[in-house]
Design an enzyme around this catalytic site. Structure first.
Site, PDB file in Angstrom:
ATOM      1  N   ASP A  31     -13.390  46.138  90.470  1.00  0.00           N
ATOM      2  CA  ASP A  31     -13.405  45.371  89.180  1.00  0.00           C
ATOM      3  C   ASP A  31     -11.716  45.216  89.231  1.00  0.00           C
ATOM      4  O   ASP A  31     -10.765  45.913  89.734  1.00  0.00           O
ATOM      5  CB  ASP A  31     -13.645  46.337  88.243  1.00  0.00           C
ATOM      6  N   ILE A  67     -12.491  39.251  92.708  1.00  0.00           N
ATOM      7  CA  ILE A  67     -13.473  38.659  93.331  1.00  0.00           C
ATOM      8  C   ILE A  67     -12.656  37.052  93.768  1.00  0.00           C
ATOM      9  O   ILE A  67     -13.263  36.559  94.658  1.00  0.00           O
ATOM     10  CB  ILE A  67     -14.666  38.416  92.580  1.00  0.00           C
ATOM     11  N   GLN A  86     -21.967  41.631  89.395  1.00  0.00           N
ATOM     12  CA  GLN A  86     -21.760  41.463  87.934  1.00  0.00           C
ATOM     13  C   GLN A  86     -20.326  41.151  87.351  1.00  0.00           C
ATOM     14  O   GLN A  86     -20.328  40.690  86.430  1.00  0.00           O
ATOM     15  CB  GLN A  86     -22.099  42.911  87.512  1.00  0.00           C
ATOM     16  N   GLN A  89     -16.248  36.454  83.918  1.00  0.00           N
ATOM     17  CA  GLN A  89     -15.651  36.414  82.616  1.00  0.00           C
ATOM     18  C   GLN A  89     -17.014  36.332  81.800  1.00  0.00           C
ATOM     19  O   GLN A  89     -17.527  34.938  81.692  1.00  0.00           O
ATOM     20  CB  GLN A  89     -14.704  35.186  82.467  1.00  0.00           C
ATOM     21  N   TYR A 154     -19.599  28.541  79.837  1.00  0.00           N
ATOM     22  CA  TYR A 154     -19.924  29.926  80.277  1.00  0.00           C
ATOM     23  C   TYR A 154     -21.578  29.650  80.976  1.00  0.00           C
ATOM     24  O   TYR A 154     -21.790  29.987  81.906  1.00  0.00           O
ATOM     25  CB  TYR A 154     -20.113  30.918  79.274  1.00  0.00           C
ATOM     26  N   LYS A 158     -22.890  29.810  84.810  1.00  0.00           N
ATOM     27  CA  LYS A 158     -23.839  31.039  85.043  1.00  0.00           C
ATOM     28  C   LYS A 158     -25.015  30.210  86.241  1.00  0.00           C
ATOM     29  O   LYS A 158     -25.740  30.750  87.038  1.00  0.00           O
ATOM     30  CB  LYS A 158     -24.372  31.797  84.121  1.00  0.00           C
ATOM     31  N   ARG A 218     -32.316  36.587  68.486  1.00  0.00           N
ATOM     32  CA  ARG A 218     -31.718  37.351  69.743  1.00  0.00           C
ATOM     33  C   ARG A 218     -32.823  38.086  70.362  1.00  0.00           C
ATOM     34  O   ARG A 218     -33.577  39.079  69.755  1.00  0.00           O
ATOM     35  CB  ARG A 218     -30.472  37.972  69.691  1.00  0.00           C
TER      36      ARG A 218
HETATM   37  N1  NAD Z   1     -23.928  41.837  78.426  1.00  0.00           N
HETATM   38  C1  NAD Z   1     -24.872  40.991  78.169  1.00  0.00           C
HETATM   39  O1  NAD Z   1     -25.259  40.770  77.366  1.00  0.00           O
HETATM   40  C2  NAD Z   1     -25.096  39.927  79.475  1.00  0.00           C
HETATM   41  C3  NAD Z   1     -25.967  38.765  79.188  1.00  0.00           C
HETATM   42  C4  NAD Z   1     -25.926  37.767  80.160  1.00  0.00           C
HETATM   43  C5  NAD Z   1     -25.362  38.002  81.380  1.00  0.00           C
HETATM   44  N2  NAD Z   1     -24.441  38.780  81.473  1.00  0.00           N
HETATM   45  C6  NAD Z   1     -23.734  38.974  82.777  1.00  0.00           C
HETATM   46  O2  NAD Z   1     -23.697  40.308  83.402  1.00  0.00           O
HETATM   47  C7  NAD Z   1     -22.556  40.443  83.952  1.00  0.00           C
HETATM   48  C8  NAD Z   1     -21.916  41.774  83.355  1.00  0.00           C
HETATM   49  O3  NAD Z   1     -21.693  41.581  81.894  1.00  0.00           O
HETATM   50  P1  NAD Z   1     -21.051  42.797  81.220  1.00  0.00           P
HETATM   51  O4  NAD Z   1     -21.677  42.519  79.735  1.00  0.00           O
HETATM   52  O5  NAD Z   1     -21.096  43.991  81.895  1.00  0.00           O
HETATM   53  O6  NAD Z   1     -19.454  42.289  81.010  1.00  0.00           O
HETATM   54  P2  NAD Z   1     -18.231  43.031  81.381  1.00  0.00           P
HETATM   55  O7  NAD Z   1     -17.143  41.953  80.718  1.00  0.00           O
HETATM   56  O8  NAD Z   1     -18.254  44.471  80.507  1.00  0.00           O
HETATM   57  O9  NAD Z   1     -18.042  43.343  82.848  1.00  0.00           O
HETATM   58  C9  NAD Z   1     -17.814  42.465  83.617  1.00  0.00           C
HETATM   59  C10 NAD Z   1     -16.745  42.963  84.484  1.00  0.00           C
HETATM   60  O10 NAD Z   1     -16.226  42.144  85.503  1.00  0.00           O
HETATM   61  C11 NAD Z   1     -14.755  42.324  85.625  1.00  0.00           C
HETATM   62  N3  NAD Z   1     -14.203  41.064  86.187  1.00  0.00           N
HETATM   63  C12 NAD Z   1     -13.776  40.272  85.303  1.00  0.00           C
HETATM   64  N4  NAD Z   1     -13.295  39.171  86.214  1.00  0.00           N
HETATM   65  C13 NAD Z   1     -13.136  39.875  87.388  1.00  0.00           C
HETATM   66  C14 NAD Z   1     -12.543  39.378  88.577  1.00  0.00           C
HETATM   67  N5  NAD Z   1     -11.923  38.199  88.642  1.00  0.00           N
HETATM   68  N6  NAD Z   1     -12.624  40.194  89.739  1.00  0.00           N
HETATM   69  C15 NAD Z   1     -13.149  41.214  89.558  1.00  0.00           C
HETATM   70  N7  NAD Z   1     -13.823  41.633  88.331  1.00  0.00           N
HETATM   71  C16 NAD Z   1     -13.747  40.969  87.526  1.00  0.00           C
HETATM   72  C17 NAD Z   1     -14.050  42.641  84.128  1.00  0.00           C
HETATM   73  O11 NAD Z   1     -13.130  43.321  84.331  1.00  0.00           O
HETATM   74  C18 NAD Z   1     -15.476  43.357  83.626  1.00  0.00           C
HETATM   75  O12 NAD Z   1     -15.120  44.888  84.050  1.00  0.00           O
HETATM   76  C19 NAD Z   1     -21.570  39.344  84.011  1.00  0.00           C
HETATM   77  O13 NAD Z   1     -21.780  38.466  84.951  1.00  0.00           O
HETATM   78  C20 NAD Z   1     -22.335  38.653  82.629  1.00  0.00           C
HETATM   79  O14 NAD Z   1     -21.795  37.291  82.892  1.00  0.00           O
HETATM   80  C21 NAD Z   1     -24.363  39.868  80.495  1.00  0.00           C
END
Ligand code: NAD
Length: 328
Positions: A31, A67, A86, A89, A154, A158, A218
């Site tokens: 991360d 990443i 995971q 942004q 976004y 995705k 939702r």
């Molecule tokens: N939470 C939701 O409701 C939800 C819904 C649909 C999809 N998602 C997807 O699930 C995944 C996780 O989401 P989340 O809610 O845990 O979000 P989050 O922001 O808590 O987790 C994402 C993590 O990725 C890290 N990150 C961001 N850019 C990075 C980079 N360039 N290199 C390394 N790490 C990086 C961030 O520091 C963060 O800790 C994401 O891909 C998000 O798009 C989440």
């Protein structure tokens, strides 16, 4: 099993890393600690991962890295049997303000992960996708046959992520699966989300703020169901090359959700309404038949049960979590 969780200090990645470590796997959480929300939550996520490894035969290592760094990704993907990707942004609003940054992280970053996996012996790459790939609903609940016409940068990023995952399966035979999460919530959730906000405001005697009329609906998915769906992919190749919904199948109007939290925590408060953000989806509702068929996925937590569990957790962790939510 060696498991790489990118975004492993984030909300969903943190829970995955914790559970995998707890189950005895060797977990690397990678991360970059993107300061999109307060880093204190990520520190707690990492702490939980470490603790899980101490309580089991597993191990947990945190790598602070990006990443977008190809060399680093080659190294850590190369060592992993499974990659749960995971890192992203997350969030529609940021993407409207910074579409190029979102593309670099979400799309280019994902390509780095896939490319590294193609050049190594990775058993499977699981990509975190989103219900936001669908855009405006032609019908609900969304099934995977529904057109994908995202209405935010976004959502577009995705969709690109999961299309690359599918193509890497098709062209290079790399086992990949994309899971389209529907608004995930639970302990240690991102602070800037409706449920954490409503709970926090009500606990502090402030009315919940609703964007628009609150008639948006939702499909809120409890984190444990998301963790379980991912965990299945350690065991089965039935979903390789596919993208599928991971939701709760239960959906609720935002206004009703706010009212229920308010009634439970601060019945004297009136709801407050503010301007709606157009890039936010109007309705999300998941048909999970495909995940049920391929992964035996069955959501177990209704929104009312989940909010109750989250509220209990919030109360127990109020000392450290609440200040972070209040800041967001
Ligand atoms: N939470 C939701 O409701 C939800 C819904 C649909 C999809 N998602 C997807 O699930 C995944 C996780 O989401 P989340 O809610 O845990 O979000 P989050 O922001 O808590 O987790 C994402 C993590 O990725 C890290 N990150 C961001 N850019 C990075 C980079 N360039 N290199 C390394 N790490 C990086 C961030 O520091 C963060 O800790 C994401 O891909 C998000 O798009 C989440």
């Amino acid at each position: 099993m060696e498991i790489l969780v990118t975004g492993g200090a984030g909300f969903i990645g943190g829970h995955l890393a914790e559970q995998f470590a707890y189950n005895g796997h060797d977990v690397v959480a990678l991360d970059n600690f993107e300061p999109y929300y307060d880093l204190g939550i990520k520190e707690h996520n990492v702490e939980q991962g470490r603790r899980a490894a101490e309580e089991s035969d597993g191990s947990y290592e945190l790598i602070q890295g990006d990443i977008r760094d190809e060399e680093l990704i080659d190294e850590y993907v190369g060592d992993a049997d499974f990659v749960f990707h995971q890192a992203a942004q997350a969030g529609v609003r940021t993407s409207v303000e910074q579409p190029q940054k979102v593309n670099e992280i979400n799309v280019d970053g994902t390509l780095n992960v896939l490319e590294a996996a193609r050049n190594s012996d990775t058993t499977r790459v699981v990509v975190a996708s989103s219900s936001s790939v669908y855009g405006k609903p032609n019908y609900l609940p969304y099934d995977e046959e529904h057109p994908t016409t995202p209405v935010s940068p976004y959502g577009a990023s995705k969709l690109a992520e999961e299309q690359y995952a599918r193509v890497y399966n098709e062209v290079y035979g790399l086992p990949t699966v994309s899971l389209r999460y529907f608004t995930v919530y639970g302990p240690r959730m991102r602070p800037n989300m409706a449920i954490s906000n409503f709970v926090s405001r009500c606990m502090n005697g402030e009315p919940p703020v609703i964007y628009g009329e609150g008639t948006q609906t939702r499909d809120f998915t409890y984190i444990d169901d998301v963790v379980r769906a991912n965990g299945t992919l350690l065991e089965t190749n039935a979903a390789d090359g596919e993208a599928m919904n991971i939701g709760s199948t239960d959906n609720i109007e935002i206004r009703v959700l706010a009212e229920e939290i308010r009634d439970q925590l601060a019945p004297e408060l009136d709801l407050v309404y503010d301007e709606r953000n157009d890039a936010d989806a109007e309705h999300t509702h998941a048909d999970v038949s495909k995940a049920r068929e391929l992964l035996d996925y069955e959501p177990t937590t209704t929104i009312r049960e989940g909010v109750e569990q989250f509220t209990e957790w919030y109360q127990e962790n109020r000392d450290w979590y609440e200040p972070l939510v209040r800041k967001s």
